[in-house]
Design a protein around this motif. Structure first.
Motif, PDB file in Angstrom:
ATOM      1  N   MET A 137     -20.334  96.079   0.120  1.00  0.00           N
ATOM      2  CA  MET A 137     -21.135  96.356   1.107  1.00  0.00           C
ATOM      3  C   MET A 137     -22.177  95.311   1.007  1.00  0.00           C
ATOM      4  N   ALA A 138     -22.581  94.871   2.226  1.00  0.00           N
ATOM      5  CA  ALA A 138     -23.605  93.775   2.290  1.00  0.00           C
ATOM      6  C   ALA A 138     -25.018  94.318   1.669  1.00  0.00           C
ATOM      7  N   ASN A 139     -25.648  93.515   1.174  1.00  0.00           N
ATOM      8  CA  ASN A 139     -27.140  93.870   0.482  1.00  0.00           C
ATOM      9  C   ASN A 139     -28.026  93.936   1.661  1.00  0.00           C
ATOM     10  N   ILE A 140     -28.624  95.154   1.812  1.00  0.00           N
ATOM     11  CA  ILE A 140     -29.547  95.356   3.002  1.00  0.00           C
ATOM     12  C   ILE A 140     -30.789  94.325   2.947  1.00  0.00           C
ATOM     13  N   SER A 141     -31.132  94.008   1.794  1.00  0.00           N
ATOM     14  CA  SER A 141     -32.173  93.035   1.593  1.00  0.00           C
ATOM     15  C   SER A 141     -31.994  91.736   2.309  1.00  0.00           C
ATOM     16  N   GLU A 142     -30.551  91.383   2.348  1.00  0.00           N
ATOM     17  CA  GLU A 142     -30.237  90.110   3.217  1.00  0.00           C
ATOM     18  C   GLU A 142     -30.539  90.187   4.765  1.00  0.00           C
ATOM     19  N   LEU A 143     -30.645  91.538   5.044  1.00  0.00           N
ATOM     20  CA  LEU A 143     -30.854  91.551   6.445  1.00  0.00           C
ATOM     21  C   LEU A 143     -32.145  91.210   7.064  1.00  0.00           C
ATOM     22  N   ASP A 144     -32.146  90.307   8.203  1.00  0.00           N
ATOM     23  CA  ASP A 144     -33.494  89.613   8.514  1.00  0.00           C
ATOM     24  C   ASP A 144     -33.650  90.705   9.694  1.00  0.00           C
ATOM     25  N   PRO A 145     -34.997  91.649   9.849  1.00  0.00           N
ATOM     26  CA  PRO A 145     -35.226  92.605  10.690  1.00  0.00           C
ATOM     27  C   PRO A 145     -35.707  92.059  12.124  1.00  0.00           C
ATOM     28  N   SER A 146     -35.776  90.870  12.020  1.00  0.00           N
ATOM     29  CA  SER A 146     -36.176  90.443  13.482  1.00  0.00           C
ATOM     30  C   SER A 146     -34.818  89.691  14.020  1.00  0.00           C
TER      31      SER A 146
ATOM     32  N   SER B 207     -31.925  91.240  15.239  1.00  0.00           N
ATOM     33  CA  SER B 207     -31.577  92.082  16.117  1.00  0.00           C
ATOM     34  C   SER B 207     -32.074  93.410  16.163  1.00  0.00           C
ATOM     35  N   PRO B 208     -32.311  94.100  17.326  1.00  0.00           N
ATOM     36  CA  PRO B 208     -32.732  95.520  17.377  1.00  0.00           C
ATOM     37  C   PRO B 208     -31.862  96.332  15.959  1.00  0.00           C
ATOM     38  N   LEU B 209     -30.665  96.239  16.058  1.00  0.00           N
ATOM     39  CA  LEU B 209     -29.798  96.999  15.051  1.00  0.00           C
ATOM     40  C   LEU B 209     -29.914  96.547  13.717  1.00  0.00           C
ATOM     41  N   ASN B 210     -30.352  95.390  13.506  1.00  0.00           N
ATOM     42  CA  ASN B 210     -30.900  94.875  12.220  1.00  0.00           C
ATOM     43  C   ASN B 210     -32.485  95.475  11.794  1.00  0.00           C
ATOM     44  N   TYR B 211     -33.339  95.455  12.761  1.00  0.00           N
ATOM     45  CA  TYR B 211     -34.520  96.052  12.627  1.00  0.00           C
ATOM     46  C   TYR B 211     -34.370  97.577  12.218  1.00  0.00           C
ATOM     47  N   TYR B 212     -33.521  98.371  13.163  1.00  0.00           N
ATOM     48  CA  TYR B 212     -33.206  99.943  12.983  1.00  0.00           C
ATOM     49  C   TYR B 212     -32.649  99.911  11.348  1.00  0.00           C
ATOM     50  N   GLY B 213     -32.033  99.336  10.963  1.00  0.00           N
ATOM     51  CA  GLY B 213     -31.215  99.272   9.854  1.00  0.00           C
ATOM     52  C   GLY B 213     -32.304  99.293   8.642  1.00  0.00           C
ATOM     53  N   TYR B 214     -33.199  98.134   8.653  1.00  0.00           N
ATOM     54  CA  TYR B 214     -34.298  98.002   7.865  1.00  0.00           C
ATOM     55  C   TYR B 214     -35.262  99.024   7.838  1.00  0.00           C
TER      56      TYR B 214
ATOM     57  N   ILE C  89     -24.790 106.435   6.736  1.00  0.00           N
ATOM     58  CA  ILE C  89     -26.289 106.023   6.436  1.00  0.00           C
ATOM     59  C   ILE C  89     -26.057 104.433   6.149  1.00  0.00           C
ATOM     60  N   GLY C  90     -25.475 104.518   4.992  1.00  0.00           N
ATOM     61  CA  GLY C  90     -25.310 102.773   4.512  1.00  0.00           C
ATOM     62  C   GLY C  90     -24.610 101.921   5.454  1.00  0.00           C
ATOM     63  N   GLN C  91     -23.677 102.419   6.356  1.00  0.00           N
ATOM     64  CA  GLN C  91     -23.233 101.419   7.332  1.00  0.00           C
ATOM     65  C   GLN C  91     -24.291 101.124   8.371  1.00  0.00           C
ATOM     66  N   ILE C  92     -25.314 102.250   8.707  1.00  0.00           N
ATOM     67  CA  ILE C  92     -26.389 101.839   9.636  1.00  0.00           C
ATOM     68  C   ILE C  92     -27.385 101.207   8.962  1.00  0.00           C
ATOM     69  N   GLU C  93     -27.588 101.209   7.731  1.00  0.00           N
ATOM     70  CA  GLU C  93     -28.740 100.530   7.024  1.00  0.00           C
ATOM     71  C   GLU C  93     -28.180  99.121   6.936  1.00  0.00           C
ATOM     72  N   THR C  94     -27.006  98.640   6.839  1.00  0.00           N
ATOM     73  CA  THR C  94     -26.565  97.385   6.837  1.00  0.00           C
ATOM     74  C   THR C  94     -26.068  96.781   8.067  1.00  0.00           C
ATOM     75  N   ALA C  95     -26.481  97.370   9.344  1.00  0.00           N
ATOM     76  CA  ALA C  95     -26.285  96.876  10.657  1.00  0.00           C
ATOM     77  C   ALA C  95     -24.702  96.930  10.980  1.00  0.00           C
ATOM     78  N   ARG C  96     -23.786  97.545  10.032  1.00  0.00           N
ATOM     79  CA  ARG C  96     -22.612  97.628  10.384  1.00  0.00           C
ATOM     80  C   ARG C  96     -22.207  98.627  11.486  1.00  0.00           C
ATOM     81  N   LYS C  97     -23.026  99.520  11.558  1.00  0.00           N
ATOM     82  CA  LYS C  97     -22.838 100.719  12.670  1.00  0.00           C
ATOM     83  C   LYS C  97     -24.114 100.890  13.427  1.00  0.00           C
ATOM     84  N   ALA C  98     -24.087 101.308  14.741  1.00  0.00           N
ATOM     85  CA  ALA C  98     -25.013 101.752  15.628  1.00  0.00           C
ATOM     86  C   ALA C  98     -25.233 103.229  15.337  1.00  0.00           C
TER      87      ALA C  98
END
Length: 274
Positions: A1-10, A12-19, A46-55
């Motif tokens: 699973m991707a590290n959530i810290s790698e997500l850039d919250p800016s 996409s909306p999905l990234n921001y939500y997961g963050y 929950i993990g998939q949503i936090e990593t922007a893999r699922k809406a």
């Protein structure tokens, strides 16, 4: 699973939500599984949503917002997330639709997306691919929230009679869909007409289209193709489309006659009194 810290919250909306979901969960000192148990889903989801893999769905968002004491923060994000799941070429139209004061549409083959049941939408969107189908259905259903606000737009829909007979999703799905159309008889802000087969040649023969009106923008004319849509603010094109719509309204059955036809087709074709 991707590290959530790698997500850039800016990004996409999905990234921001997961963050934000992860930040709130961590602030509450909950593991993925613990939060999942509280809101009746799996920690994996929950993990998939936090990593922007699922809406997320709206229902999950409501439960998570309450469980994490987010005071509506996740709920305010969810419409942006849902809209981001629409096709890229359609998102601009959806944004204009959400701001419109008047929406006029003619549909030659399908029930308009603003009036579709979830089951009907699932059948339509799942014809070619089931990929991210839940997310795409949720995005379409989310558009319908504009009908339930304190100041809804006036929505006028003309459906070809063929829409009532094209069996999308099976007998039961169609029965529920046509029953829902009849329920709009009690909604002052949604008017529905049917263009009967007996109208013959008509102004909508080139295909489905929509016209949006708002206080802040000139009229928008929209035509949808197979894998793209065309939206124009050109006043001459919008005026020409409005003229087509006027002709279609004149050729269509009245609102009352249209409801009678829908009820008759529901009973005779799909087997139950609405």
């Amino acid at each position: 699973m991707a590290n959530i810290s790698e997500l850039d919250p800016s990004a996409s909306p999905l990234n921001y939500y997961g963050y934000e979901l992860r930040r709130l969960r961590k602030a509450a000192s909950l593991t993925l599984n613990q939060l999942g148990d509280i809101i009746f889903c799996t920690g994996s989801l929950i993990g998939q949503i936090e990593t922007a893999r699922k809406a997320p769905t709206r229902e999950l968002t409501e439960r998570a917002d309450a469980a994490l004491g987010a005071d509506g923060a996740l709920l305010r994000l969810w419409p942006l997330v849902a809209r981001s799941q629409l096709p890229g070429w359609f998102q601009s139209y959806a944004e204009m639709e959400a701001k419109a004061t008047h929406i006029h549409t003619f549909q030659a083959q399908l029930v308009d997306g603003l009036l579709q049941t979830e089951e009907y939408a699932r059948a339509v969107l799942g014809v070619l691919t089931k990929d991210r189908l839940d997310e795409r259905v949720a995005a379409r259903v989310q558009r319908q929230q504009i009908l339930e606000g304190a100041n809804p737009p006036l929505v006028w829909v003309i459906l070809s009679e063929a829409v009532l007979h094209q069996e999308i999703g099976g007998h039961e799905v169609m029965r529920k869909q046509l029953t829902r159309l009849l329920a709009f008889r009690n909604n002052d802000w949604v008017q529905l007409q049917v263009l009967p087969f007996t109208a013959g040649a008509h102004a909508g023969m080139p295909g489905s289209f929509a016209i949006l009106r708002s206080d802040d923008h000139p009229d928008v004319a929209y035509t949808e193709g197979y894998e793209s849509g065309h939206m124009t603010f050109n006043p001459l094109e919008a005026k020409a489309r409005s003229l087509r719509y006027d002709h279609l309204q004149a050729a269509a059955l009245s609102v009352e006659e249209s409801a009678e036809l829908i009820a008759r087709v529901t009973e005779e074709r799909y087997g139950e009194h609405p």
